[in-house]
Design a protein around this motif. Structure first.
Motif, PDB file in Angstrom:
ATOM      1  N   SER A 100       0.835  -1.188   0.000  1.00 38.49           N
ATOM      2  CA  SER A 100       0.000   0.000   0.000  1.00 38.49           C
ATOM      3  C   SER A 100       0.875   1.245   0.000  1.00 38.49           C
ATOM      4  CB  SER A 100      -0.910   0.012   1.234  1.00 38.49           C
ATOM      5  OG  SER A 100      -1.553   1.264   1.398  1.00 38.49           O
ATOM      6  N   ILE A 101       0.394   2.300  -0.638  1.00 37.68           N
ATOM      7  CA  ILE A 101       1.140   3.551  -0.599  1.00 37.68           C
ATOM      8  C   ILE A 101       1.114   4.169   0.797  1.00 37.68           C
ATOM      9  CG2 ILE A 101       0.747   4.055  -3.033  1.00 37.68           C
ATOM     10  CD1 ILE A 101      -1.433   6.039  -2.175  1.00 37.68           C
ATOM     11  N   ASP A 102       0.201   3.710   1.634  1.00 37.22           N
ATOM     12  CA  ASP A 102       0.011   4.319   2.952  1.00 37.22           C
ATOM     13  C   ASP A 102       0.770   3.620   4.071  1.00 37.22           C
ATOM     14  OD1 ASP A 102      -1.796   6.168   1.871  1.00 37.22           O
ATOM     15  OD2 ASP A 102      -3.468   4.777   2.116  1.00 37.22           O
ATOM     16  N   THR A 103       1.302   2.428   3.815  1.00 36.73           N
ATOM     17  CA  THR A 103       1.945   1.652   4.863  1.00 36.73           C
ATOM     18  C   THR A 103       3.302   1.135   4.411  1.00 36.73           C
ATOM     19  OG1 THR A 103       1.031  -0.485   4.176  1.00 36.73           O
ATOM     20  CG2 THR A 103      -0.315   0.854   5.664  1.00 36.73           C
ATOM     21  N   ALA A 104       4.152   0.869   5.391  1.00 39.93           N
ATOM     22  CA  ALA A 104       5.397   0.161   5.118  1.00 39.93           C
ATOM     23  C   ALA A 104       5.095  -1.329   4.993  1.00 39.93           C
ATOM     24  CB  ALA A 104       6.391   0.423   6.247  1.00 39.93           C
ATOM     25  N   PRO A 105       6.022  -2.115   4.459  1.00 36.53           N
ATOM     26  CA  PRO A 105       5.790  -3.559   4.355  1.00 36.53           C
ATOM     27  C   PRO A 105       5.542  -4.197   5.716  1.00 36.53           C
ATOM     28  CG  PRO A 105       7.688  -2.910   3.039  1.00 36.53           C
ATOM     29  CD  PRO A 105       7.311  -1.727   3.864  1.00 36.53           C
ATOM     30  N   ALA A 106       4.683  -5.202   5.746  1.00 35.43           N
ATOM     31  CA  ALA A 106       4.441  -5.945   6.971  1.00 35.43           C
ATOM     32  C   ALA A 106       5.746  -6.584   7.447  1.00 35.43           C
ATOM     33  CB  ALA A 106       3.385  -7.022   6.737  1.00 35.43           C
ATOM     34  N   GLY A 107       5.946  -6.580   8.746  1.00 35.12           N
ATOM     35  CA  GLY A 107       7.128  -7.192   9.327  1.00 35.12           C
ATOM     36  C   GLY A 107       8.154  -6.201   9.826  1.00 35.12           C
ATOM     37  N   LEU A 108       8.034  -4.941   9.389  1.00 32.07           N
ATOM     38  CA  LEU A 108       8.990  -3.926   9.822  1.00 32.07           C
ATOM     39  C   LEU A 108       8.544  -3.213  11.088  1.00 32.07           C
ATOM     40  CD1 LEU A 108      10.069  -2.267   6.442  1.00 32.07           C
ATOM     41  CD2 LEU A 108      11.051  -4.240   7.626  1.00 32.07           C
ATOM     42  N   GLY A 109       7.272  -3.371  11.453  1.00 32.26           N
ATOM     43  CA  GLY A 109       6.781  -2.746  12.672  1.00 32.26           C
ATOM     44  C   GLY A 109       6.702  -1.243  12.601  1.00 32.26           C
ATOM     45  N   LEU A 110       6.505  -0.694  11.398  1.00 30.47           N
ATOM     46  CA  LEU A 110       6.410   0.753  11.224  1.00 30.47           C
ATOM     47  C   LEU A 110       4.951   1.171  11.116  1.00 30.47           C
ATOM     48  CD1 LEU A 110       9.245   1.300   8.590  1.00 30.47           C
ATOM     49  CD2 LEU A 110       9.319   1.894  11.023  1.00 30.47           C
ATOM     50  N   PRO A 111       4.557   2.249  11.769  1.00 30.86           N
ATOM     51  CA  PRO A 111       3.174   2.718  11.665  1.00 30.86           C
ATOM     52  C   PRO A 111       2.905   3.279  10.278  1.00 30.86           C
ATOM     53  CG  PRO A 111       4.489   4.311  12.867  1.00 30.86           C
ATOM     54  CD  PRO A 111       5.364   3.113  12.648  1.00 30.86           C
ATOM     55  N   PRO A 112       1.630   3.370   9.880  1.00 33.82           N
ATOM     56  CA  PRO A 112       1.315   3.923   8.558  1.00 33.82           C
ATOM     57  C   PRO A 112       1.641   5.400   8.499  1.00 33.82           C
ATOM     58  CG  PRO A 112      -0.682   3.587   9.832  1.00 33.82           C
ATOM     59  CD  PRO A 112       0.423   2.975  10.624  1.00 33.82           C
ATOM     60  N   ASN A 122       7.596   4.646   2.558  1.00 36.32           N
ATOM     61  CA  ASN A 122       6.951   3.372   2.264  1.00 36.32           C
ATOM     62  C   ASN A 122       7.462   2.786   0.954  1.00 36.32           C
ATOM     63  OD1 ASN A 122       5.435   3.904   4.562  1.00 36.32           O
ATOM     64  ND2 ASN A 122       3.678   4.686   3.405  1.00 36.32           N
ATOM     65  N   ARG A 123       7.576   3.628  -0.075  1.00 34.21           N
ATOM     66  CA  ARG A 123       8.037   3.158  -1.384  1.00 34.21           C
ATOM     67  C   ARG A 123       9.435   2.571  -1.285  1.00 34.21           C
ATOM     68  NH1 ARG A 123      11.211   4.499  -5.321  1.00 34.21           N
ATOM     69  NH2 ARG A 123      11.913   6.419  -4.293  1.00 34.21           N
ATOM     70  N   TYR A 128      13.215  -2.168  -0.751  1.00 34.55           N
ATOM     71  CA  TYR A 128      14.179  -2.931   0.061  1.00 34.55           C
ATOM     72  C   TYR A 128      13.690  -4.364   0.279  1.00 34.55           C
ATOM     73  CZ  TYR A 128      16.492  -4.638   4.269  1.00 34.55           C
ATOM     74  OH  TYR A 128      17.156  -5.413   5.178  1.00 34.55           O
ATOM     75  N   VAL A 129      12.422  -4.514   0.673  1.00 29.25           N
ATOM     76  CA  VAL A 129      11.886  -5.846   0.972  1.00 29.25           C
ATOM     77  C   VAL A 129      11.820  -6.702  -0.291  1.00 29.25           C
ATOM     78  CG1 VAL A 129       9.790  -7.083   1.671  1.00 29.25           C
ATOM     79  CG2 VAL A 129      10.626  -5.153   3.035  1.00 29.25           C
ATOM     80  N   ARG A 130      11.419  -6.113  -1.399  1.00 28.12           N
ATOM     81  CA  ARG A 130      11.331  -6.903  -2.636  1.00 28.12           C
ATOM     82  C   ARG A 130      12.717  -7.326  -3.122  1.00 28.12           C
ATOM     83  NH1 ARG A 130       6.075  -4.637  -5.970  1.00 28.12           N
ATOM     84  NH2 ARG A 130       4.724  -4.499  -4.124  1.00 28.12           N
ATOM     85  N   ASP A 131      13.701  -6.486  -2.889  1.00 32.17           N
ATOM     86  CA  ASP A 131      15.065  -6.868  -3.226  1.00 32.17           C
ATOM     87  C   ASP A 131      15.541  -7.992  -2.313  1.00 32.17           C
ATOM     88  OD1 ASP A 131      17.641  -6.332  -4.680  1.00 32.17           O
ATOM     89  OD2 ASP A 131      18.315  -5.909  -2.640  1.00 32.17           O
ATOM     90  N   ALA A 132      15.244  -7.871  -1.016  1.00 29.26           N
ATOM     91  CA  ALA A 132      15.659  -8.901  -0.055  1.00 29.26           C
ATOM     92  C   ALA A 132      14.996 -10.241  -0.340  1.00 29.26           C
ATOM     93  CB  ALA A 132      15.335  -8.440   1.365  1.00 29.26           C
ATOM     94  N   PRO A 155       2.499 -10.830  -9.870  1.00 30.71           N
ATOM     95  CA  PRO A 155       2.632  -9.904  -8.739  1.00 30.71           C
ATOM     96  C   PRO A 155       3.720 -10.352  -7.773  1.00 30.71           C
ATOM     97  CG  PRO A 155       0.354 -10.638  -9.028  1.00 30.71           C
ATOM     98  CD  PRO A 155       1.211 -11.514  -9.873  1.00 30.71           C
ATOM     99  N   PHE A 156       4.086  -9.453  -6.881  1.00 29.09           N
ATOM    100  CA  PHE A 156       4.976  -9.773  -5.778  1.00 29.09           C
ATOM    101  C   PHE A 156       4.380 -10.929  -4.993  1.00 29.09           C
ATOM    102  CE2 PHE A 156       6.452  -8.371  -1.360  1.00 29.09           C
ATOM    103  CZ  PHE A 156       7.691  -8.987  -1.491  1.00 29.09           C
ATOM    104  N   VAL A 157       5.213 -11.862  -4.576  1.00 28.47           N
ATOM    105  CA  VAL A 157       4.756 -13.099  -3.958  1.00 28.47           C
ATOM    106  C   VAL A 157       3.850 -12.865  -2.755  1.00 28.47           C
ATOM    107  CG1 VAL A 157       6.884 -13.290  -2.568  1.00 28.47           C
ATOM    108  CG2 VAL A 157       5.524 -15.340  -3.057  1.00 28.47           C
ATOM    109  N   LEU A 158       4.087 -11.818  -1.969  1.00 26.73           N
ATOM    110  CA  LEU A 158       3.264 -11.570  -0.786  1.00 26.73           C
ATOM    111  C   LEU A 158       1.932 -10.908  -1.133  1.00 26.73           C
ATOM    112  CD1 LEU A 158       5.933 -10.387   1.817  1.00 26.73           C
ATOM    113  CD2 LEU A 158       5.113 -12.707   1.325  1.00 26.73           C
ATOM    114  N   ASP A 159       1.861 -10.293  -2.312  1.00 25.35           N
ATOM    115  CA  ASP A 159       0.614  -9.670  -2.764  1.00 25.35           C
ATOM    116  C   ASP A 159      -0.248 -10.625  -3.582  1.00 25.35           C
ATOM    117  OD1 ASP A 159       1.405  -7.282  -1.624  1.00 25.35           O
ATOM    118  OD2 ASP A 159       2.131  -6.420  -3.504  1.00 25.35           O
ATOM    119  N   ALA A 160       0.379 -11.600  -4.207  1.00 24.57           N
ATOM    120  CA  ALA A 160      -0.305 -12.447  -5.185  1.00 24.57           C
ATOM    121  C   ALA A 160      -1.572 -13.105  -4.660  1.00 24.57           C
ATOM    122  CB  ALA A 160       0.661 -13.497  -5.729  1.00 24.57           C
ATOM    123  N   PRO A 161      -1.577 -13.668  -3.430  1.00 24.85           N
ATOM    124  CA  PRO A 161      -2.814 -14.316  -2.973  1.00 24.85           C
ATOM    125  C   PRO A 161      -3.988 -13.353  -2.860  1.00 24.85           C
ATOM    126  CG  PRO A 161      -0.938 -15.012  -1.646  1.00 24.85           C
ATOM    127  CD  PRO A 161      -0.475 -13.862  -2.475  1.00 24.85           C
TER     128      PRO A 161
END
Length: 300
Positions: A100-112, A122-123, A128-132, A155-161
């Motif tokens: 989402s443009i409004d949030t960081a990737p899940a797992g980083l513990g960052l608020p929106p 967020n971008r 960073y996460v997609r590269d990792a 799509p990105f593997v975490l978004d695909a489902p």
């Protein structure tokens, strides 16, 4: 009436069996298949082939109700050959994690953060996460191509489902998943599954998604600990609702826990926010939402 196929990973088998029981009580013929976690390319292929064999056994209209972590359903939505269900309904058994443009990737513990600076943060975080996870993405794409998926790009593997589903029903209230301006219209937040009562005035937990939801559904404020990727994300989200105090450590002292409990009990805002969320959970009926969605597709 048609039939229903339910898929479940081992860690979410109990939740998906609860859904199976609700569908059976409504008079549906239900078949359950399970798969291992964590998902791998080989697991995706094996799960998909098992699902296709099951779909091919009957010419009846079939709705697939899938655990979001069971990746064998995904090729059905991205161009793989073979039998197709009437609909793919996926159930969010894990914290909602769509990019989402409004949030960081899940797992980083960052608020929106919806500000211009926050959306740039967020971008960059998603980059960073997609590269990792580049190797994981390559394995996912290779597995999908091996079963005949033609959709390009995938799509990105975490978004695909989430993007694959005809309807995505997240087991949560929206506030616990952060409100996002770009959530797709096929996503619904349907509350939590029924659970056993929790004793005590405050719930102390290392912060599993299931425990947090059970507590909030029963208007119990929380004291949370733990800093694994899953705990960090779930606990930060719970704390952001104002219903939980998060001690961001894996090894809190006994004094730390006692002091946190005193704070939660003495500050009425924690319980007030827990009661507010409990009212939202009470307004929703996850099992009814899932069974109603299934029946809406079987009637088509």
């Amino acid at each position: 009436m048609g039939r229903v196929v339910v898929t479940a990973t081992t860690s979410h088998r109990r939740a998906m069996r609860t859904i199976v029981d609700a569908l059976v009580q409504r008079g549906h013929e239900v078949e359950l298949i399970t798969g291992l976690e964590p998902p791998t390319g080989r697991a995706l292929v094996d799960q998909h082939r098992r699902l296709c064999r099951l779909l091919a056994e009957s010419g009846e209209p079939t709705v697939v109700v899938g655990d979001v972590a069971f990746q064998g359903t995904l090729p059905l939505s991205y161009g793989a050959p073979g039998p197709k269900p009437s609909a793919l309904i996926l159930v969010g058994t894990e914290p909602f994690s769509l990019s989402s443009i409004d949030t960081a990737p899940a797992g980083l513990g960052l608020p929106p953060d919806r500000t211009a600076a926050g959306r740039e943060r967020n971008r960059r975080a998603y980059e960073y996460v997609r590269d990792a996870l580049g190797g994981v993405q390559e394995e996912f794409v290779e597995a999908m191509r091996s079963v005949g998926v033609t959709h390009d790009p995938l799509p990105f593997v975490l978004d695909a489902p989430i993007l694959a589903a005809d309807r995505f029903l997240q087991l949560s209230v929206e506030e616990l998943s952060y409100r996002r301006s770009d959530t797709p219209s096929h996503v619904r937040f349907v509350g939590a599954l029924p659970s056993t009562r929790i004793d005590g005035d405050v719930v102390i937990s290392d912060g599993t998604f299931d425990t947090v939801q059970r507590a909030l559904r029963q208007a119990k404020p929380l004291v949370l600990t733990g800093r694994s990727a899953d705990q960090l994300e779930s606990n930060t989200r719970a704390a952001a609702t104002g219903a939980a105090l998060y001690l961001a450590t894996d090894k809190p002292s006994e004094d730390d826990i006692k002091q946190a409990v005193r704070i939660v009990l003495s500050d009425p805002t924690y319980r007030g926010n827990a009661e507010r969320l409990a009212a939202e959970y009470a307004r929703l009926d996850a099992l009814a939402s899932i069974t109603d969605a299934v029946e809406s597709y079987l009637r088509h």
